[in-house]
Design a protein around this motif. Structure first.
Motif, short mmCIF file in Angstrom:
data_model
loop_
_atom_site.label_atom_id
_atom_site.label_comp_id
_atom_site.label_asym_id
_atom_site.label_seq_id
_atom_site.Cartn_x
_atom_site.Cartn_y
_atom_site.Cartn_z
N GLN A 200 1.96 28.60 87.20
CA GLN A 200 3.17 27.82 86.96
C GLN A 200 4.41 28.69 86.96
O GLN A 200 5.47 28.28 87.43
CB GLN A 200 3.05 27.08 85.61
N GLU A 201 4.29 29.92 86.46
CA GLU A 201 5.44 30.81 86.44
C GLU A 201 5.91 31.14 87.86
O GLU A 201 7.11 31.35 88.09
CB GLU A 201 5.12 32.10 85.67
N ASP A 202 5.00 31.15 88.82
CA ASP A 202 5.39 31.44 90.20
C ASP A 202 6.04 30.22 90.85
O ASP A 202 6.99 30.36 91.63
CB ASP A 202 4.17 31.88 91.01
N LEU A 203 5.52 29.03 90.54
CA LEU A 203 6.17 27.82 91.04
C LEU A 203 7.63 27.77 90.59
O LEU A 203 8.54 27.47 91.37
CB LEU A 203 5.43 26.57 90.57
N GLN A 204 7.84 28.06 89.31
CA GLN A 204 9.19 28.03 88.77
C GLN A 204 10.06 29.11 89.41
O GLN A 204 11.23 28.88 89.74
CB GLN A 204 9.14 28.21 87.25
N ARG A 205 9.50 30.28 89.58
CA ARG A 205 10.25 31.41 90.15
C ARG A 205 10.79 31.09 91.53
O ARG A 205 11.92 31.46 91.87
CB ARG A 205 9.35 32.65 90.19
N PHE A 206 9.99 30.40 92.34
CA PHE A 206 10.39 30.13 93.72
C PHE A 206 10.97 28.72 93.90
O PHE A 206 11.28 28.32 95.03
CB PHE A 206 9.20 30.34 94.66
N GLY A 207 11.14 27.99 92.81
CA GLY A 207 11.79 26.69 92.89
C GLY A 207 10.99 25.65 93.64
O GLY A 207 11.57 24.81 94.35
N TYR A 208 9.67 25.69 93.46
CA TYR A 208 8.78 24.74 94.14
C TYR A 208 8.04 23.97 93.06
O TYR A 208 7.32 24.54 92.25
CB TYR A 208 7.80 25.48 95.04
N SER A 209 8.22 22.66 93.02
CA SER A 209 7.71 21.85 91.91
C SER A 209 6.29 21.36 92.17
O SER A 209 5.79 21.41 93.30
CB SER A 209 8.62 20.64 91.67
N GLU A 210 5.66 20.88 91.10
CA GLU A 210 4.34 20.26 91.25
C GLU A 210 4.42 19.03 92.15
O GLU A 210 3.51 18.78 92.94
CB GLU A 210 3.78 19.86 89.88
N ASP A 211 5.50 18.29 92.03
CA ASP A 211 5.67 17.12 92.90
C ASP A 211 5.73 17.54 94.36
O ASP A 211 5.17 16.87 95.24
CB ASP A 211 6.94 16.36 92.52
N ASP A 212 6.40 18.65 94.63
CA ASP A 212 6.45 19.18 96.00
C ASP A 212 5.04 19.50 96.49
O ASP A 212 4.67 19.16 97.62
CB ASP A 212 7.30 20.46 96.06
N LEU A 213 4.26 20.15 95.62
CA LEU A 213 2.91 20.55 96.01
C LEU A 213 2.03 19.33 96.25
O LEU A 213 1.29 19.27 97.24
CB LEU A 213 2.31 21.46 94.93
N MET A 214 2.09 18.38 95.35
CA MET A 214 1.27 17.19 95.51
C MET A 214 1.64 16.40 96.77
O MET A 214 0.80 15.74 97.37
CB MET A 214 1.39 16.30 94.27
N ALA A 215 2.91 16.50 97.17
CA ALA A 215 3.35 15.81 98.39
C ALA A 215 3.09 16.65 99.64
O ALA A 215 3.31 16.18 100.75
CB ALA A 215 4.84 15.49 98.28
#
Length: 302
Positions: A200-215
């Motif tokens: 999760q810390e890497d998702l936040q660092r690069f500005g990529y959300s869980e919603d982005d990933l799920m989509a």
């Protein structure tokens, strides 16, 4: 061991077929080992696969958590009995034979079961250190299980004053590198099961959300995030290389082959422009066979 030799041979052959079917890149590397060692590796692979199936098979995913936890408890009991020499099926027979030929500690096997227990409750990993523990348990342990089978080059231990080098750190590093590679290749598949292994810390660092990933959103943030993850996996592969030179001569070529081919999946992810949502990254058969001579040269020079 009370089973007939022909029965034991048949059990090992079943392990060979299963390894060949489900772990093609890994299986190719095992074929370069002497017969006794390759059979032991096939047995360990099938034990690991059975452990994984307790949580990740389609049938298991439909079961309640309490039932899965009970399964893991029973599997742990069976594994402890196996290390005490108790045989009640074909897998038990080949594993007891493997443990007798290549003595090893039970702890990596228990640690792998703990890794499966993590999957009961962990669907997100806040920090890389959390993910690293998971990767150790479900894959780094495989390095510890197999290092005794691979053996150490006698040139390093033949002198009276010499001591066997410790290959454990490198063996664990290779397992972690392989698991990180699996995670990056299988991001799309894992999201379908509600699991996100990328920290999760890497998702936040690069500005990529869980919603982005799920989509399955492919954008600059995703490519930067994946580039960072691939570099991290390559660093773990690099850590593992230091230990290959200590291995027995008949194990170096297979290990180099497996290491290089599995690392090649990272290159394949780059070739599909990080689109692991719609494509599966893999190393082609031609590339696998073309790499064998390169791995052989490395095995002779280190």
């Amino acid at each position: 061991m009370t089973l007939a030799v022909r029965s034991l041979d048949a059990a090992f052959e079943a392990c060979r077929r299963e390894t060949a079917e489900w772990a093609k890149t890994f299986y190719l590397g095992t074929l370069l080992l002497p017969l006794a060692k390759r059979r032991a590796i096939w047995a360990i692979y099938v034990w690991c696969r059975r452990t994984d199936e307790l949580m990740d098979s389609p049938e298991a995913q439909a079961r309640p958590i309490d039932e899965l936890a009970d399964r893991l408890d029973r599997w742990e009991d069976k594994t402890r009995a196996l290390f005490a020499g108790h045989v009640d099926d074909d897998l038990g027979a080949v594993m007891v034979d493997t443990i007798e030929r290549f003595p090893q500690d039970i702890q990596p096997y228990l640690d792998m079961i703990e890794g499966q227990r993590m999957d009961l409750t962990w669907t997100r990993y806040p920090r890389f250190e959390d993910l690293r523990l998971y990767c150790y348990r479900v894959a780094g342990t495989v390095g510890l299980m197999t290092q005794g089978v691979m053996g150490v080059d006698g040139a390093y231990t033949s002198a009276p004053w010499s001591a066997a080098p410790d290959t454990s750190d490198a063996a664990v590093a290779l397992g972690i590198a392989n698991q990180l590679t699996n995670i990056l290749r299988d991001v799309g598949e894992d999201r379908g099961r509600g699991r996100i292994y990328l920290p999760q810390e890497d998702l936040q660092r690069f500005g990529y959300s869980e919603d982005d990933l799920m989509a399955g959103r492919l954008n600059a943030a995703w490519r930067e995030l994946m580039g960072f993850q691939l570099q991290r996996a390559r660093e773990w592969f690099a850590r593992s290389e230091a230990g290959v030179r200590w291995l027995s001569r008949d194990a170096r070529w297979p290990v180099w082959t497996s290491l290089r081919l599995y690392r090649g999946i990272l290159d394949a992810i780059e070739r599909i422009d990080y689109d692991v949502f719609n494509h599966r990254a893999y190393v082609s058969k031609l590339a696998k066979f073309a790499d064998l001579p390169r791995s052989f040269v490395l095995a002779q020079s280190r």
